[in-house]
Each structure stands twice: as C-alpha cells, then as structure tokens.
Design a protein around this motif. Structure first.
Motif, PDB file in Angstrom:
ATOM      1  N   THR A   2      44.250  -9.008 -71.873  1.00 41.11           N
ATOM      2  CA  THR A   2      44.550  -9.968 -70.797  1.00 41.11           C
ATOM      3  C   THR A   2      45.194  -9.281 -69.605  1.00 41.11           C
ATOM      4  O   THR A   2      44.838  -9.539 -68.447  1.00 41.11           O
ATOM      5  N   PHE A   3      46.140  -8.403 -69.861  1.00 45.34           N
ATOM      6  CA  PHE A   3      46.839  -7.716 -68.770  1.00 45.34           C
ATOM      7  C   PHE A   3      45.904  -6.788 -67.991  1.00 45.34           C
ATOM      8  O   PHE A   3      46.161  -6.491 -66.826  1.00 45.34           O
ATOM      9  N   ARG A   4      44.825  -6.349 -68.599  1.00 44.63           N
ATOM     10  CA  ARG A   4      43.893  -5.449 -67.904  1.00 44.63           C
ATOM     11  C   ARG A   4      42.940  -6.187 -66.971  1.00 44.63           C
ATOM     12  O   ARG A   4      42.269  -5.567 -66.165  1.00 44.63           O
ATOM     13  N   ARG A   5      42.862  -7.527 -67.073  1.00 44.12           N
ATOM     14  CA  ARG A   5      41.904  -8.314 -66.279  1.00 44.12           C
ATOM     15  C   ARG A   5      42.647  -9.374 -65.460  1.00 44.12           C
ATOM     16  O   ARG A   5      43.118 -10.370 -66.015  1.00 44.12           O
ATOM     17  N   PRO A   6      42.772  -9.182 -64.121  1.00 45.80           N
ATOM     18  CA  PRO A   6      43.533 -10.127 -63.286  1.00 45.80           C
ATOM     19  C   PRO A   6      43.047 -11.568 -63.407  1.00 45.80           C
ATOM     20  O   PRO A   6      43.863 -12.501 -63.453  1.00 45.80           O
ATOM     21  N   GLY A   7      41.734 -11.772 -63.453  1.00 48.25           N
ATOM     22  CA  GLY A   7      41.220 -13.130 -63.566  1.00 48.25           C
ATOM     23  C   GLY A   7      41.630 -13.777 -64.878  1.00 48.25           C
ATOM     24  O   GLY A   7      42.028 -14.957 -64.910  1.00 48.25           O
ATOM     25  N   LEU A   8      41.551 -13.008 -65.948  1.00 47.80           N
ATOM     26  CA  LEU A   8      41.930 -13.526 -67.263  1.00 47.80           C
ATOM     27  C   LEU A   8      43.426 -13.802 -67.323  1.00 47.80           C
ATOM     28  O   LEU A   8      43.876 -14.791 -67.893  1.00 47.80           O
ATOM     29  N   LEU A   9      44.218 -12.904 -66.669  1.00 48.88           N
ATOM     30  CA  LEU A   9      45.662 -13.101 -66.636  1.00 48.88           C
ATOM     31  C   LEU A   9      46.002 -14.386 -65.873  1.00 48.88           C
ATOM     32  O   LEU A   9      46.885 -15.146 -66.275  1.00 48.88           O
ATOM     33  N   ARG A  10      45.280 -14.616 -64.751  1.00 44.34           N
ATOM     34  CA  ARG A  10      45.526 -15.832 -63.953  1.00 44.34           C
ATOM     35  C   ARG A  10      45.262 -17.081 -64.800  1.00 44.34           C
ATOM     36  O   ARG A  10      46.031 -18.044 -64.792  1.00 44.34           O
ATOM     37  N   ALA A  11      44.177 -17.048 -65.551  1.00 43.88           N
ATOM     38  CA  ALA A  11      43.854 -18.198 -66.403  1.00 43.88           C
ATOM     39  C   ALA A  11      44.887 -18.364 -67.505  1.00 43.88           C
ATOM     40  O   ALA A  11      45.301 -19.489 -67.839  1.00 43.88           O
ATOM     41  N   ALA A  12      45.333 -17.217 -68.054  1.00 40.33           N
ATOM     42  CA  ALA A  12      46.315 -17.272 -69.152  1.00 40.33           C
ATOM     43  C   ALA A  12      47.631 -17.860 -68.666  1.00 40.33           C
ATOM     44  O   ALA A  12      48.322 -18.564 -69.417  1.00 40.33           O
ATOM     45  N   GLU A  13      48.002 -17.560 -67.394  1.00 42.90           N
ATOM     46  CA  GLU A  13      49.248 -18.101 -66.855  1.00 42.90           C
ATOM     47  C   GLU A  13      49.237 -19.628 -66.849  1.00 42.90           C
ATOM     48  O   GLU A  13      50.244 -20.271 -67.132  1.00 42.90           O
ATOM     49  N   ARG A  14      48.078 -20.176 -66.535  1.00 47.82           N
ATOM     50  CA  ARG A  14      47.998 -21.638 -66.501  1.00 47.82           C
ATOM     51  C   ARG A  14      48.097 -22.243 -67.906  1.00 47.82           C
ATOM     52  O   ARG A  14      48.457 -23.402 -68.067  1.00 47.82           O
ATOM     53  N   LEU A  15      47.763 -21.430 -68.897  1.00 40.09           N
ATOM     54  CA  LEU A  15      47.769 -21.943 -70.275  1.00 40.09           C
ATOM     55  C   LEU A  15      49.023 -21.538 -71.061  1.00 40.09           C
ATOM     56  O   LEU A  15      49.110 -21.790 -72.264  1.00 40.09           O
ATOM     57  N   THR A  16      49.962 -20.911 -70.349  1.00 44.48           N
ATOM     58  CA  THR A  16      51.137 -20.392 -71.061  1.00 44.48           C
ATOM     59  C   THR A  16      51.920 -21.489 -71.774  1.00 44.48           C
ATOM     60  O   THR A  16      52.231 -21.383 -72.959  1.00 44.48           O
ATOM     61  N   ARG A  17      52.247 -22.552 -71.035  1.00 43.93           N
ATOM     62  CA  ARG A  17      53.090 -23.603 -71.629  1.00 43.93           C
ATOM     63  C   ARG A  17      52.401 -24.312 -72.793  1.00 43.93           C
ATOM     64  O   ARG A  17      52.966 -24.397 -73.889  1.00 43.93           O
ATOM     65  N   PRO A  18      51.157 -24.779 -72.632  1.00 45.07           N
ATOM     66  CA  PRO A  18      50.513 -25.390 -73.823  1.00 45.07           C
ATOM     67  C   PRO A  18      50.269 -24.361 -74.926  1.00 45.07           C
ATOM     68  O   PRO A  18      50.328 -24.698 -76.109  1.00 45.07           O
ATOM     69  N   GLY A  19      50.042 -23.088 -74.530  1.00 50.40           N
ATOM     70  CA  GLY A  19      49.809 -22.051 -75.550  1.00 50.40           C
ATOM     71  C   GLY A  19      51.033 -21.839 -76.418  1.00 50.40           C
ATOM     72  O   GLY A  19      50.938 -21.733 -77.641  1.00 50.40           O
ATOM     73  N   LEU A  20      52.215 -21.795 -75.779  1.00 48.25           N
ATOM     74  CA  LEU A  20      53.448 -21.615 -76.559  1.00 48.25           C
ATOM     75  C   LEU A  20      53.702 -22.807 -77.477  1.00 48.25           C
ATOM     76  O   LEU A  20      54.177 -22.644 -78.607  1.00 48.25           O
ATOM     77  N   ALA A  21      53.388 -23.993 -76.988  1.00 50.93           N
ATOM     78  CA  ALA A  21      53.581 -25.182 -77.815  1.00 50.93           C
ATOM     79  C   ALA A  21      52.699 -25.108 -79.055  1.00 50.93           C
ATOM     80  O   ALA A  21      53.134 -25.440 -80.171  1.00 50.93           O
ATOM     81  N   VAL A  22      51.469 -24.632 -78.876  1.00 51.74           N
ATOM     82  CA  VAL A  22      50.555 -24.502 -80.009  1.00 51.74           C
ATOM     83  C   VAL A  22      51.065 -23.451 -80.985  1.00 51.74           C
ATOM     84  O   VAL A  22      51.059 -23.642 -82.208  1.00 51.74           O
ATOM     85  N   VAL A  23      51.522 -22.321 -80.427  1.00 51.38           N
ATOM     86  CA  VAL A  23      52.016 -21.234 -81.286  1.00 51.38           C
ATOM     87  C   VAL A  23      53.163 -21.711 -82.160  1.00 51.38           C
ATOM     88  O   VAL A  23      53.241 -21.426 -83.357  1.00 51.38           O
ATOM     89  N   ARG A  24      54.076 -22.493 -81.541  1.00 45.47           N
ATOM     90  CA  ARG A  24      55.223 -22.984 -82.321  1.00 45.47           C
ATOM     91  C   ARG A  24      54.771 -23.948 -83.428  1.00 45.47           C
ATOM     92  O   ARG A  24      55.314 -23.971 -84.518  1.00 45.47           O
ATOM     93  N   ARG A  25      53.743 -24.737 -83.108  1.00 50.68           N
ATOM     94  CA  ARG A  25      53.276 -25.726 -84.087  1.00 50.68           C
ATOM     95  C   ARG A  25      52.510 -25.087 -85.232  1.00 50.68           C
ATOM     96  O   ARG A  25      52.642 -25.504 -86.388  1.00 50.68           O
TER      97      ARG A  25
END
Length: 468
Positions: free
Chosen positions: A413-436
C-alpha cells in the motif's frame, strides 16, 4: 517451556512474585549505582574489559591451546566437551570412578546450562548445591530465576517454609522453631551444608575466569561455600565454558574490578578462589577440567552476536530491565534469563528450530538500559534487533502468519500513492472491522490507536500545507 509471551502472562498475574522482584532488583540496582559512581575511570575499565574479551574471542583457539598446556603442566586432566551430553558424561564418569553417590557443587551457570544435576541423578548420584540461593531453589524443587540470585523471587517467609519442608529429606533437618529472621535462616543453611562439605569426596565447580598463562581457574563468590568445595574434597571437576579464558593475570585485574561492583554492588568480592592444577598435600589431589563448547562456537561465528560471549555473568542487565522486573526469570525458560538470556539462548541454540527460543529476542522494550550498565559493553539492543531479523528469515516460506500478511499488505500500500489514498478513506471502518474480527492477539501487548478524524493528505489540502 511455552514461548515468552505465554509464560510472561502467567508471571504477570502473580502479584507476590512481582512484589519480591521489584524490591530485590531495586535494592541491587541502587547499590550498584552507588559503588560504580565512586570509580572515576569506570568507562575506561568497561572499554578495557570489552577490548580484552574481543581480542580473546578473535584468537580463541590459540588461547585455549595455551590454557590446555598450562593445565596439564600443573597436573590437571583436561577434557573437551562438544555439548551438554558429553560434558555430563565426563563428570558422571569421574564420580563413578571414585564410587561416590553424591557430590557438592559450587554455584555454576555452566553446569546448570548442561543440566548436570539431572544427568547425575539418572546415574544415581546426588548433586548438592551449596550456594544459599541455589540451595533454596533445589530444596523447593524450583527453578533459578536470576543469574546472581537464583531465589530472588522468594521472600524470607517462603524460604522458611522451604527449609522446614525440604531439609530433612536432603540431610540435616531445619532447627526446631526456625523463624524467618535472615540470620536464623542462614545459620540453618550453614549447619545443613557443613555436613555435606565434610562428607563429600568429589566437588563440581565452574569458573568465572581461566588464566591461560598459568592454567589457573578463578571463582568469585560471597558466602565461602565455594572455598569449602574447592579445598576439602579430594577430587574436583570444573566445567568451564571456552569463552572464560583470559590470556594473563594482568588481564584478570580489570575483570576483578568490574565484576563485584556490577553484580553485587560491592567494592571487592568477599571470596576470590584460584586453583592451579594439583598441589601435593593441599586441596584436591585430582583435578579435572571440562572445557565446554555447547553452542559457543556457533555464537562465535555470528559477527553481530559474538559480543554476547564477552558476558561475565554479573546480571546487571537483569536488574535494570523493565521486562525482567515484571516477569521474573522463569518466563525466559532458560538458566540465562533477562536481556543477556534473550540473546545468549538463541545464539547458543540457533534460531528457527524452537518457538520458545525464537520468542526471546522479542522479550525486550529495546530501551537500552542493559547496554548502559553492562561492564563489558555488550550492545544487547543491537544484537536483539539482529536476532529478530534472523528469526524472521528462518520462518520465511510455508504458510505466512497473519502479522506477516498484514505487513506485506502495508508495504504494498505504501508503495502505491493511489492505493494509499484509497486506504486512507477506509482507515476508520477498517480499524473497526479489525477490532471486531479479533486482533486481540496482536493488540494485547500493543496500542491500536483510533483513526484520526482527518488524514494528513486532507489536512494538507485544507490548510494549503499549514499556511492557512
């Protein structure tokens, strides 16, 4: 033994253990700091000690051959042991040749490392520890938890109970009405051990140092039990790690200044015993020296880890380690606990073959306190990091662990700016999923902070790089 995280979790739940450890390590730590501060050239001594050890390690074969020649010339019999099994067999053969069913021992990390007591027991020979702390551990059917103070996890009330329950089945019983006053406990141990000293025909020791130029072995200790073992029995067997050699008596001078201040916080050691082969009519009349490898040449071949063989077993690194202070020594699953154990065990035994050993390089916060107090300047944090890399390399291939999958995904993800941009938008729901879905195995020992309300990229755009 379970891997360190599992063993540490059990130890952390023992409040009595943590209380005992906190009190004991703080006391030794403060005492050491006071006596070290008295020495103006302490840093120069540390540098000299490290340099001497490094010089020996780089030319170890030459110094060992010289040591062997000196020992033989002085009347000792020299044995070479590649591993624990060979070393134990040699000691057992010496004891059986003299038809004894018990030996007395000076406190020795090398004999603990090879499991000598257990090996002798299988041959019908009882090995009695004569160091007070080792005696407590042995009578309590316990395991050592500290290099210098093996019973550091016990308080005096517990020691009284151990003496009352264990001394009778090992020899002279504890005195009637024994209380938990330290002087009374020490007297009980003295009476119990005195019988063994006077009866023993064979003694077993290690050595803190071995002087190559004269074939002299050196033991430093605080109670006098070592002096009794080294002089009373007619036969002495010394198990000595090959890294203990120093070239000359002049080299020994530095270490006899570094060791007592670093280990017990004393200006000089109460008892320093030296013995050189056999002296007719004085002391043991038969001396065997077992020069032990047991993984040391493996450690010697590791260019980063080799410095661990400088260790003089002072235990200063244990007493300042925040991890050791909270978990104690048993969690490390080895006779070498604490920071030095976290590097020495993988170096001696190799990585990639045992999950318990592979867990040890991670048993550290990498705070660096161990390096600051090490009298021979072993850079333990650097060795830990290098060993962690070796552990990772040893486990490459096969089914990757969830942590490895997560790290590879992050790297991609860190190697691809576009992928990183998309990942940033999914950070909050992603963390919620990880915790669950159950990241507790990873977050149980690490923080998983909440996602920020605004990403750095969004903040940069909104504020024009912080200018508005």
């Amino acid at each position: 033994m379970p891997p360190f995280p599992e063993a540490a979790r059990i130890a952390l739940a023992n409040t009595q253990l943590r209380t005992n450890l906190a009190h004991a390590t703080a006391t030794i730590r403060d005492k050491r700091a006071r006596v070290v501060a008295e020495v103006d050239d302490w840093e120069e001594l540390r540098t000299a000690g490290a340099a001497t050890k490094d010089r020996v390690l780089l030319d170890l074969d030459t110094h060992l051959v010289r040591l062997e020649e000196s020992l033989i010339r002085a009347g000792a019999t020299v044995h070479w042991a590649r591993d624990a099994e060979e070393a134990c067999r040699i000691v057992a053969d010496v004891a059986k040749a003299h038809h004894v069913d018990e030996v007395v021992k000076v406190k020795s990390m090398a004999t603990q490392e090879i499991g000598l007591n257990e090996a002798l027991a299988q041959e019908g020979i009882s090995a009695w520890e004569t160091d007070l702390a080792e005696l407590i551990v042995q009578l309590g059917d316990d395991l050592p938890s500290h290099i210098l103070v093996p019973a550091i996890h016990r308080n005096r009330a517990e020691i009284r109970e151990i003496f009352l329950a264990g001394m009778a089945r090992a020899g002279r019983p504890a005195p009637e009405g024994l209380d938990d006053e330290p002087a009374h406990l020490a007297e009980a141990a003295r009476l119990h051990l005195r019988e063994k000293f006077l009866r023993a025909e064979v003694a077993v020791s290690g050595a803190n140092f071995a002087v190559a130029e004269t074939g002299t072995l050196v033991v430093v200790e605080s109670e006098g039990n070592g002096r009794m073992c080294l002089t009373l029995p007619q036969v002495l067997v010394s198990v000595v790690g090959i890294e203990k050699v120093v070239p000359t008596w002049a080299d020994l001078d530095v270490f006899l200044q570094l060791l007592p201040r670093s280990s017990t916080g004393e200006r000089m050691n109460p008892f320093t015993s030296t013995w050189t082969g056999v002296t007719p009519g004085d002391g043991p009349q038969e001396v065997h020296v077992v020069l032990l490898d047991n993984g040391r040449t493996r450690a010697l071949a590791d260019e980063v880890g080799r410095q661990a063989l400088r260790c003089i077993r002072c235990s200063a690194c244990l007493n300042v380690c925040p991890v050791y202070e909270r978990t104690g020594g048993h969690a490390y699953g080895s006779v070498y606990p604490g920071p030095i154990g976290a590097i020495l065990n993988p170096l001696l035994r190799g990585v990639g073959v045992d999950d318990q050993v592979d867990s040890l390089p991670y048993a550290s916060s990498l705070c660096g306190a161990c390096y600051d107090v090490c009298p021979v300047k072993i850079d333990i944090p650097s060795v830990l990091v290098d060993l962690r890399a070796q552990v990772v390399d040893a486990h490459r291939g096969g089914v990757p662990r969830p942590e490895a999958v997560a790290m590879k995904a992050a790297a991609a993800t860190f190697r691809r700016p576009g992928l990183l941009r998309a990942a940033e938008r999914l950070t909050r729901p992603g963390l919620a999923v990880v915790r669950r879905v159950g990241a507790s195995a990873w977050t149980g020992a690490r923080d998983l902070p909440p996602a920020p309300k605004e990403s750095f990229r969004a903040w940069w755009k909104r504020t024009d790089g912080g200018r508005s």
